[in-house]
Design a protein around this motif. Structure first.
Motif, short mmCIF file in Angstrom:
data_model
loop_
_atom_site.label_atom_id
_atom_site.label_comp_id
_atom_site.label_asym_id
_atom_site.label_seq_id
_atom_site.Cartn_x
_atom_site.Cartn_y
_atom_site.Cartn_z
N CYS A 333 -4.31 -7.00 5.69
CA CYS A 333 -2.92 -6.76 5.32
C CYS A 333 -2.05 -7.94 5.74
CB CYS A 333 -2.43 -5.47 5.96
SG CYS A 333 -0.73 -5.01 5.51
N SER A 339 -2.22 -4.85 0.20
CA SER A 339 -0.81 -4.53 0.37
C SER A 339 -0.62 -3.60 1.56
CB SER A 339 -0.27 -3.87 -0.89
OG SER A 339 -0.85 -2.59 -1.07
N GLU A 340 0.63 -3.45 1.98
CA GLU A 340 0.94 -2.51 3.05
C GLU A 340 0.56 -1.09 2.63
OE1 GLU A 340 5.03 -3.01 4.06
OE2 GLU A 340 4.71 -4.94 5.07
N TYR A 343 -3.13 -0.69 2.90
CA TYR A 343 -3.55 -0.58 4.30
C TYR A 343 -3.36 0.84 4.81
CZ TYR A 343 -3.45 -0.77 9.35
OH TYR A 343 -3.68 -0.50 10.68
#
Length: 597
Positions: A333, A339-340, A343
């Motif tokens: 991440c 991506s967040e 994650y």
């Protein structure tokens, strides 16, 4: 997996090195089509009248026994002049020999056909060698230098990649047995990329069936991982000989695996870069490289030195393996490789596995770590109840890492800086640590009250912190849909329960167990697992249903009271149309953003 400080690099000439060597190996691969190698081992400077030589029973990075002797045959033993020597077998793993002239020569055939981190694989695509699975050794010579020559298949364009010190040609050197056994080797027609980090070389060796362009793209992602993980500790370790090497095989005949070593790692998968591996294989790369700090140099005292003759047990694996697992996806991440949102969704399954497991009532994280010799790819034929009694120390430690990181951030601290402190106190000094050392270091970093609370409740016991509040602090929601019913176990299309029912679930409370075949739900037949799930989904928590099932050929009935679904969902505030306040935005960025300046 040895921990000897290198005060200087070995710079002896080839002739000087050869003069010191007491164990010399030559390995050849003419019969690679049938997964065989021929090994000649020459052991010299033997002082004892009776000498033992043996195969390892386990391998660096493994905690269970794997009994590599099972793939060795056609053993012939002579003295230095070629005179055949009589041997005896005191146990299944070793030989003893006497009447030698200070030298014994051992020739044998090795069968090897599993391309991963623990075993060796020999075929017409490569010789993928894990040293304990390949080479015999003499315990009395373990502190003396060793040398190995790989007779490569030139007709297949093979070459050699290893962390061993290069002598000349295809001959390599190790200072002692611990370093030799910790030095996996890939012999194949591989491709290679390298880059420099503060005067040290990171090598990426890839054996695959793809293109050079695919390797270039993948290597660019690997570099991001290396540089992002460097930021956690503030520096790379000082690699012996100034190099670290990824030994990577993405080929159909490999097995999915990863194994850390002092200055290298094995990473294998059947998934090619063109078939999803460009993204999906990166997690193992991130995990294994993080180990060059955590495990290889920040090393549990219980694993030092590594014992090749017995199972290796450590109570610190929740930290060694688990915190490494936490940083695996966190690194992806931070490096911008996921991506967040990916994650957070990615840790949801691990969170549910740990938080909802009944196993925490039986063992704390230290005791879960003690289970490694029984679960670390170990094999047995009798059924076990691990669904109810065991949580993987990888997963348990992963969630403990998350909990500690977010807890520290509530106090203006963070896990990165704690790991730096552990590195400077233990890893950089190559001083093995204990659980007590970790506890004391957390006290030093975050205060005695914080350290005592965390270890007393979550390490020495099996409690869990208020994760809803901790996740909320970084703009992540933690929810449960308690209006959905939960039967507690899945069934296959024939209605069979295929695994142990979990303590506390509706199915367990009703006395259902693995091997039972569910025939009817409240008098209603079903024809598939999908139909069964639809029947359950049409009900509500606390509804009671009559289950007709078959056990050992006898039809029985039981009443099942459905419970609320226990599964948690983790998601970003944004996915739920919630707004982050300024504090949450700052905390999220500090947690998940890149640390590179």
């Amino acid at each position: 997996m040895y921990r000897i400080l290198f005060s200087f690099l070995l710079i002896f000439s080839s002739s000087t090195i050869i003069a010191q060597v007491a164990s010399t190996y030559t390995i050849s691969f003419e019969n690679s089509a049938h997964h065989e190698a021929v090994v000649e081992a020459v052991f010299t400077d033997l002082k004892e009248k009776t000498v033992e030589f043996r195969m390892s029973r386990t391998s660096p990075g493994r905690y269970a026994l794997h009994e590599f002797m099972k793939n060795v045959y056609d053993v012939k033993v002579t003295d230095g002049k070629g005179k055949e020597l009589k041997t005896s077998r005191p146990d299944p793993y070793s030989w003893t020999v006497s009447g030698h002239d200070g030298t014994i020569k051992v020739n044998y055939v090795l069968f090897a056909n599993r391309g991963g981190g623990t075993y060796s694989q020999i075929d017409d695509t490569h010789a993928h060698l894990n040293m304990p699975a390949t080479f015999m050794y003499v315990p009395s010579l373990e502190e003396k230098p060793m040398e190995v020559t790989f007779n490569v298949r030139e007709d297949l364009n093979w070459k050699v990649a290893t962390q061993l010190k290069h002598v000349e040609g295809n001959t390599y050197y190790a200072e002692n047995l611990q370093y030799f056994m910790d030095s996996p080797t890939e012999v194949s027609n591989f491709s290679e990329r390298s880059f420099q980090v503060n005067g040290q070389t990171i090598n990426f060796v890839l054996h695959h069936n793809g293109t050079e362009a695919e390797l270039d793209e993948y290597f660019s992602r690997v570099k991001k991982i290396v540089l992002e993980e460097e930021q956690v500790y503030g520096e790379l370790p000082k690699f012996d000989y100034g190099e670290y090497t990824f030994l990577v095989c993405y080929i159909p005949n490999a097995s999915g695996d990863g194994m850390e070593h002092r200055n290298s790692t094995i990473v294998t998968n059947t998934r090619s870069l063109s078939e999803g591996g460009m993204d999906a294989n990166l997690g193992t790369v991130a995990h294994e490289f993080f180990h060059c700090w955590n495990v290889e140099r920040i090393r549990p005292d219980a694993l030092e030195p590594f014992d090749f003759e017995e199972a290796n047990m450590s109570g610190e694996l929740w930290f060694a393996e688990g915190f490494t697992s936490y940083y695996t996806t966190l690194t992806l991440c931070r490096a911008g490789l996921i991506s967040e949102e990916q994650y957070v969704k990615g840790i949801t399954g691990t969170f549910n596995y740990v938080w909802n497991s009944p196993a925490r009532q039986f063992f704390n994280p230290i005791e879960m770590s003690y289970q490694a010799p029984f679960v670390d790819a170990a094999r047995s034929v009798d059924p076990v109840n691990r669904d109810n009694t065991f949580i993987s120390y990888y997963s348990y430690g992963n969630m403990l890492g998350l909990a500690l990181d977010l807890s520290l951030r509530q106090n203006g601290l963070n896990l990165d800086d704690f790991m730096k402190l552990v590195w400077n106190k233990f890893g950089k000094q190559e001083k093995p640590y204990t659980v007590e050392d970790l506890h004391n270091t957390l006290n030093e970093y975050a205060g005695e009250a914080f350290g005592a609370h965390f270890f007393k409740n979550y390490i020495y016991k099996s409690d869990m912190p208020d994760m809803k509040a901790l996740l909320n602090s970084v703009g992540v929601t933690l929810t449960q849909d308690l209006d959905k019913p939960d039967f507690g176990v899945s069934v296959n299309d024939e209605g069979f329960i295929s695994k142990n029912t979990i303590i506390g679930t509706a199915a367990y409370n009703a006395g259902l167990e693995e091997g039972d075949r569910i025939l009817k739900v409240s008098g209603t037949d079903f024809t598939s697992a999908k139909d069964f799930n639809a029947l359950i989904a049409s009900l509500k928590p606390n509804d009671s249903i009559q289950i007709e099932f078959e056990r050992f050929g006898v039809t029985k009935q039981t009443k099942v009271t459905l419970l609320p679904n226990r599964a948690y969902s983790l998601s970003l505030f944004e996915a739920n149309h919630l707004k982050l306040n300024t504090k949450q935005k700052v905390a999220r960025k500090a947690w998940l953003s890149s640390k590179q300046r």
